[in-house]
Design an enzyme around this catalytic site. Structure first.
Site, PDB file in Angstrom:
ATOM      1  N   ASN A   1       0.783  -1.333  -0.386  1.00  0.00           N
ATOM      2  CA  ASN A   1      -0.196  -0.381   0.066  1.00  0.00           C
ATOM      3  C   ASN A   1       0.803   0.843  -0.051  1.00  0.00           C
ATOM      4  O   ASN A   1       0.467   2.483  -0.580  1.00  0.00           O
ATOM      5  CB  ASN A   1      -0.792  -0.193   1.380  1.00  0.00           C
TER       6      ASN A   1
ATOM      7  N   TYR B   1       3.769  10.175 -11.763  1.00  0.00           N
ATOM      8  CA  TYR B   1       3.164   9.518 -10.565  1.00  0.00           C
ATOM      9  C   TYR B   1       2.123   7.921 -11.537  1.00  0.00           C
ATOM     10  O   TYR B   1       2.195   7.757 -11.379  1.00  0.00           O
ATOM     11  CB  TYR B   1       2.539  10.385  -9.471  1.00  0.00           C
TER      12      TYR B   1
ATOM     13  N   SER C   1      -3.797   3.002  -8.976  1.00  0.00           N
ATOM     14  CA  SER C   1      -4.236   4.201  -8.468  1.00  0.00           C
ATOM     15  C   SER C   1      -5.231   4.566  -9.614  1.00  0.00           C
ATOM     16  O   SER C   1      -4.338   3.910 -10.988  1.00  0.00           O
ATOM     17  CB  SER C   1      -3.464   5.572  -8.712  1.00  0.00           C
TER      18      SER C   1
END
Length: 255
Positions: free
Chosen positions: A89, A153, A140
Site C-alpha cells: 500500500n 506518478y 491508482s
C-alpha cells in the site's frame, strides 16, 4: 472471509487507506504487521486495531519500504513463522510539468511505487508459495488514465499495474494470486504530499464530485473492503486483475 489467523503485512499502515485496511484485517482476526515511517501514527493504527479486536496479534515495524524491504519480510517470519498476504500500500506522489520536474522526483516516486514493491514481492514470494497466499497492490486510477502535471506518478502506477499482471502469471502455477486496486480520489492526507494547501484541497474535493461518475469522492473503508475481498478466498478465481475503486472515474471522458 477466511482470513482469521492469516499473517498479513500492510505497508504504509500509518495513515489513510493503509491504516483503515489494517483495522479491517484486525476485525477479520488476522495477525497484522503494520509498517510505516511514522512511529506515532503507527501506534495510532495499533490502537485502532486493538479497539476493533482486543485479541488481535500485531507487529509494528517502523520502516521505509525503499530501504527496509528485506527487514520487513524477515521480521514478519521471525515473529509469526509464515506470511499469507502482502498488501503493498505504501505510495508516494509529486506533481509538476515535464518542463519543471527533474530526475530526482522520478527517482523518489519510482523508488517507493515500483522498486520497493518489486523488492517486497521478491522477498515475500517464497513464503507466500508455502502458504499459497496472495498479494494485493494499491495502485491508482492514475495508472489507468492520463493526467497533466502528474506524468511521473501516473507512469509509476501504470508500471505497478503491469508488474501486477506479470507477477500474477509468474506465480499462478504456485497458486499465489496477485491483484491490484486502483482508487480514485479517496479522502486521506495523501494529497498533502503534492504540496496542495488545505484550502485548495477542500476546493479540489468539491470539484472532484464532477469527475467521478457517482458524484462524490471515496472513503478509505471503500478501498479497504475490496482489499479484504481480494485477499480472501472469496476471490479465489481472481488473479492479475486491476480493479478500479473510483466511482466510475476511469470510465469517464470529460469534455
Amino acid at each position: 472471509m477466511s482470513l482469521a489467523g492469516k499473517v498479513v503485512i500492510v505497508t504504509g499502515a500509518s495513515s489513510g487507506i493503509g491504516a483503515t485496511t489494517a483495522e479491517e484485517f484486525a476485525k477479520q482476526g488476522s495477525k497484522v504487521v503494520l509498517t510505516g515511517r511514522n512511529e506515532a501514527n503507527l501506534k495510532a493504527t495499533e490502537a485502532a486495531c486493538k479497539a476493533a479486536n482486543s485479541k488481535v496479534e500485531l507487529l509494528l515495524i517502523t520502516a521505509d519500504v525503499t530501504v527496509d524491504a528485506e527487514r520487513i519480510i524477515n521480521s514478519t517470519i521471525d515473529k509469526f513463522g509464515q506470511l499469507d498476504v502482502l498488501v503493498n500500500n505504501a505510495g508516494y506522489g509529486e506533481g509538476g510539468s515535464i518542463l519543471d520536474i527533474n530526475v530526482d522526483q522520478y527517482d523518489r516516486i519510482f523508488d517507493t511505487n515500483v522498486r520497493a514493491v518489486f523488492l517486497l514481492t521478491k522477498y515475500a514470494a517464497p513464503h507466500l508459495i508455502k502458504t499459497q497466499g496472495n498479494i494485493v497492490n494499491v495502485s491508482s486510477v492514475a495508472g489507468l488514465r492520463s493526467f497533466s502535471d502528474l506524468s511521473v506518478y501516473c507512469t509509476s502506477k501504470a508500471a505497478l499495474d503491469q508488474f501486477t499482471r506479470c507477477i500474477a502469471l509468474d506465480l499462478a502455477s504456485k497458486n499465489v494470486r496477485v491483484n491490484a486496486v486502483n482508487p480514485g480520489l479517496i479522502v486521506t492526507k495523501f494529497y498533502q504530499g503534492f504540496g496542495i494547501s488545505e484550502e485548495d484541497y477542500v476546493k479540489h474535493l468539491e470539484y472532484s464530485k464532477s469527475t467521478h461518475a457517482l458524484g462524490r469522492v471515496g472513503q478509505p473503508k471503500e478501498v479497504a473492503d475490496v482489499i479484504i475481498f481480494l485477499a480472501s478466498d472469496s476471490s479465489s478465481f481472481i488473479t492479475g486483475a486491476t480493479l478500479p475503486i473510483d466511482g466510475g472515474k476511469h470510465a469517464m471522458c470529460p469534455r
